[in-house]
Design an enzyme around this catalytic site. Sequence first.
Site, PDB file in Angstrom:
ATOM      1  N   HIS A  52       0.873  -1.177   0.000  1.00 31.45           N
ATOM      2  CA  HIS A  52       0.000   0.000   0.000  1.00 31.45           C
ATOM      3  C   HIS A  52       0.913   1.231   0.000  1.00 31.45           C
ATOM      4  O   HIS A  52       2.030   1.184   0.530  1.00 31.45           O
ATOM      5  CB  HIS A  52      -0.832  -0.057   1.280  1.00 31.45           C
ATOM      6  CG  HIS A  52      -1.901   0.982   1.401  1.00 31.45           C
ATOM      7  ND1 HIS A  52      -1.654   2.245   1.866  1.00 31.45           N
ATOM      8  CD2 HIS A  52      -3.228   0.933   1.146  1.00 31.45           C
ATOM      9  CE1 HIS A  52      -2.786   2.934   1.884  1.00 31.45           C
ATOM     10  NE2 HIS A  52      -3.754   2.161   1.454  1.00 31.45           N
TER      11      HIS A  52
ATOM     12  N   CYS B 193      -4.705   2.208  -3.777  1.00 34.40           N
ATOM     13  CA  CYS B 193      -3.489   2.778  -3.170  1.00 34.40           C
ATOM     14  C   CYS B 193      -2.305   1.835  -3.326  1.00 34.40           C
ATOM     15  O   CYS B 193      -1.472   1.705  -2.410  1.00 34.40           O
ATOM     16  CB  CYS B 193      -3.702   3.119  -1.690  1.00 34.40           C
ATOM     17  SG  CYS B 193      -4.893   4.411  -1.458  1.00 34.40           S
TER      18      CYS B 193
ATOM     19  N   GLN C 130      -4.636  -5.487   6.795  1.00 39.20           N
ATOM     20  CA  GLN C 130      -5.640  -6.416   6.264  1.00 39.20           C
ATOM     21  C   GLN C 130      -5.642  -7.756   6.984  1.00 39.20           C
ATOM     22  O   GLN C 130      -6.598  -8.511   6.864  1.00 39.20           O
ATOM     23  CB  GLN C 130      -5.400  -6.661   4.759  1.00 39.20           C
ATOM     24  CG  GLN C 130      -5.575  -5.441   3.886  1.00 39.20           C
ATOM     25  CD  GLN C 130      -7.008  -4.919   3.854  1.00 39.20           C
ATOM     26  OE1 GLN C 130      -7.966  -5.648   4.126  1.00 39.20           O
ATOM     27  NE2 GLN C 130      -7.177  -3.655   3.543  1.00 39.20           N
TER      28      GLN C 130
ATOM     29  N   LYS D 276     -10.704  -1.421  10.284  1.00 42.97           N
ATOM     30  CA  LYS D 276     -10.812  -2.599   9.406  1.00 42.97           C
ATOM     31  C   LYS D 276     -11.170  -3.840  10.214  1.00 42.97           C
ATOM     32  O   LYS D 276     -11.239  -4.944   9.686  1.00 42.97           O
ATOM     33  CB  LYS D 276      -9.503  -2.808   8.652  1.00 42.97           C
ATOM     34  CG  LYS D 276      -9.182  -1.665   7.676  1.00 42.97           C
ATOM     35  CD  LYS D 276      -8.024  -2.000   6.792  1.00 42.97           C
ATOM     36  CE  LYS D 276      -7.417  -0.802   6.108  1.00 42.97           C
ATOM     37  NZ  LYS D 276      -8.197  -0.300   4.971  1.00 42.97           N
TER      38      LYS D 276
ATOM     39  N   ASP E 205       2.965  -4.822   7.984  1.00 44.26           N
ATOM     40  CA  ASP E 205       1.745  -4.045   7.789  1.00 44.26           C
ATOM     41  C   ASP E 205       0.568  -5.017   7.945  1.00 44.26           C
ATOM     42  O   ASP E 205       0.285  -5.814   7.049  1.00 44.26           O
ATOM     43  CB  ASP E 205       1.768  -3.404   6.397  1.00 44.26           C
ATOM     44  CG  ASP E 205       0.434  -2.755   6.022  1.00 44.26           C
ATOM     45  OD1 ASP E 205      -0.545  -2.925   6.773  1.00 44.26           O
ATOM     46  OD2 ASP E 205       0.372  -2.101   4.970  1.00 44.26           O
TER      47      ASP E 205
HETATM   48  N1  7TS Z   1      -1.864  -1.049   4.464  1.00 43.33           N
HETATM   49  C1  7TS Z   1      -2.785  -1.807   3.841  1.00 43.33           C
HETATM   50  C2  7TS Z   1      -2.432  -3.169   3.376  1.00 43.33           C
HETATM   51  C3  7TS Z   1      -4.072  -1.304   3.651  1.00 43.33           C
HETATM   52  O1  7TS Z   1      -4.988  -2.053   3.043  1.00 43.33           O
HETATM   53  C4  7TS Z   1      -4.385   0.004   4.086  1.00 43.33           C
HETATM   54  C5  7TS Z   1      -5.716   0.632   3.810  1.00 43.33           C
HETATM   55  C6  7TS Z   1      -3.394   0.720   4.776  1.00 43.33           C
HETATM   56  C7  7TS Z   1      -2.142   0.178   4.927  1.00 43.33           C
HETATM   57  C8  7TS Z   1      -3.666   2.065   5.351  1.00 43.33           C
HETATM   58  O2  7TS Z   1      -4.561   1.935   6.407  1.00 43.33           O
HETATM   59  P1  7TS Z   1      -5.211   3.220   7.087  1.00 43.33           P
HETATM   60  O3  7TS Z   1      -6.229   2.646   8.017  1.00 43.33           O
HETATM   61  O4  7TS Z   1      -4.125   3.933   7.785  1.00 43.33           O
HETATM   62  O5  7TS Z   1      -5.806   4.017   5.974  1.00 43.33           O
HETATM   63  N2  7TS Z   1      -6.372   0.099   2.688  1.00 43.33           N
HETATM   64  C9  7TS Z   1      -7.456   0.600   2.077  1.00 43.33           C
HETATM   65  C10 7TS Z   1      -8.077  -0.030   1.000  1.00 43.33           C
HETATM   66  O6  7TS Z   1      -7.713  -1.114   0.527  1.00 43.33           O
HETATM   67  N3  7TS Z   1      -9.110   0.711   0.582  1.00 43.33           N
HETATM   68  O7  7TS Z   1      -9.191   1.800   1.363  1.00 43.33           O
HETATM   69  C11 7TS Z   1      -8.167   1.745   2.303  1.00 43.33           C
END
Ligand code: 7TS
Length: 419
Positions: A136, A377, A216, A239, A213
């Site tokens: 990401h 992303c 997910q 999530k 990370d």
């Molecule tokens: N890493 C992964 C693998 C992610 O899927 C996401 C967010 C992040 C980091 C960042 O997480 P955040 O909570 O700090 O935003 N992924 C997604 C997505 O797949 N669609 O919207 C956000």
Amino acid sequence: MSNETMIAATGENQVLDIEKIRNDFPVLQRMVKGHPLVYLDNAATSQKPAAVIDALVHYYTHLNANVHRGIHTLAEEATAAFEATRDVVRSFINAAQREEIIYTKGTTEGLNLVAYTWGRKHLREGDEVIISGMEHHSNIVPWQVVCEEKNAVLKVIPITDKGELDMEVFHQLLSERTKIVSVVHVSNALGTINPVKAIIDAAHAKGAVVLIDGAQSSMHLDIDVQDLDCDFFALSAHKMLGPTGAGILYGKSSLLEEMPVFLGGGEMIKEVTFEKTTYNELPYKFEAGTPNIADFVAFKPAIEYINKLGKEKIRAHEDALLSYATEKIKETEGVKIIGEAEQKASVLSFVIDGVHPQDIGILLDNKGIAVRTGHHCAEPLMSRFCIPGTIRASFAVYNTLAEIDLFAEALKKAIKILR
Ligand code: 7TS
């Protein structure tokens, strides 16, 4: 939807009552454009059970106060509720100590924190940072910033056609120059579950530290940071059935102790004079300013909800949904699945010959079906597959086989309209 369809996905020995679970999520009862909502955008954010929403309302109705600072009743109760979540998270990921649980805004902040504190302290000219081709943007950009600043080199593990990490190349990339390996546990764009234990062991053998990370993975897989032996692990509450604006960075205390501070301000200090400031102990050293108190308070019932259902049962249900959806989508003419790893979790990404993903997304929304379209992303990953983006359906424990039928049917119709 029939009860049979609701329960069937988990098989005989792993029965979750999906209808009962659905009733716990108020938003799932709503209509979108005249149709019952079919929410298949769980990788972006999960929906929230009533227990989480109630906790937010309860907090603001009865407890609201700033934490750690007051001696009055509300401040004490708010602090107790806020800190209780730390213990639940510690146990959820099996960290050795509660001090290793740093509250952040989310995964993005956790990853940035490690890059800007650990990275800035330890990276020197010519050192190497390894990430993967399925990261990401939040696990790419901070490393680019720090590598540029330090004249360090960013190396990328390539992705195979199936959407797996090329582990052979990873082992070739690893060397004594590698200082940190920062990789995603489960890809948000492909669903691939990466062999992080093998990555951690190999990196440690070269003296490098490892950041995972877990944005997910934390909802779908059992996380045991001591068993993994990762040095850092970042996740987002939103999530995992919890609120937005709350996340966790786990770090081994030995590393967190010696890391420079991230943000400066209230809470993270022990004593301030104009000559010198001393910093607070862990975890508060990394928690400057007033946090998202209510959101951390409401993260606890989210984790408790997951624990009550059981990760194993959640996983079994989601796996059944993923295989069912994969089979259905494969039947559709012109569809190409992006990401066919042996080990996958909850994400089905695909493209369709001659049709733009966004047009599909709009037509599905007209039927009340929420999917994500675009690059998720992960632009370098999309470039790897020579596509601008995908259509992504991502599943959660409250989804049903009947919803997948609706999705597959609507998809077929949308393709017909667009061709
Ligand atoms: N890493 C992964 C693998 C992610 O899927 C996401 C967010 C992040 C980091 C960042 O997480 P955040 O909570 O700090 O935003 N992924 C997604 C997505 O797949 N669609 O919207 C956000």
